[in-house]
Write a protein that holds these residues in place. Structure first.
Motif: not given
Length: 127
Positions: A69-87
């Motif tokens: 799950s930490v990898l999930q967070v890192l991948a999400t933040v690094i690849l796409g930034g955070l918008d409502s879908n990523e949250w």
């Protein structure tokens, strides 16, 4: 079945929700960063299922879920930034970890994720 495979079932449910959310949110297509989220959620489910519980590492399945799950967070933040879908995807990852941590499980070696019952040894008092 829940008592034996509870942690794995929760992880599979988290992966299924991640797939459904990736397919149904936004533009109704799974983008490359959503594929990565799905791959990590699937790896979480497989890892939680495959890792055995041992008496000294009753938390091993939960640890696998936390690391991925930490990898999930890192991948999400690094690849796409955070918008409502990523949250929402990150909330799904966090709920998966909490569910895996709370769910029961028993490995084939008989070790349960629940705390081992305390054994008391009585010493014989001299007469």
């Amino acid at each position: 079945m829940i008592r034996k495979y509870g942690k794995a079932l929760v992880a599979v449910a988290g992966a299924a929700l991640t797939v459904a959310y990736g397919a149904l949110s936004g533009d109704q297509q799974i983008d490359p960063d959503e594929w990565l989220q799905i791959a990590i959620a699937t790896a979480t489910a497989v890892g939680v299922y495959l890792v055995p519980l041992t008496p000294q590492y009753r938390w091993a399945k939960t640890a696998v879920a936390v690391v991925l799950s930490v990898l999930q967070v890192l991948a999400t933040v690094i690849l796409g930034g955070l918008d409502s879908n990523e949250w929402i995807a990150l909330v799904l990852a966090a709920l998966t970890v909490l569910g895996v941590g709370a769910a029961p499980a028993t490995s084939s070696n008989g070790t349960s994720s629940q705390a081992a019952p305390e054994t008391t040894t009585r010493t014989k008092q001299p007469a």
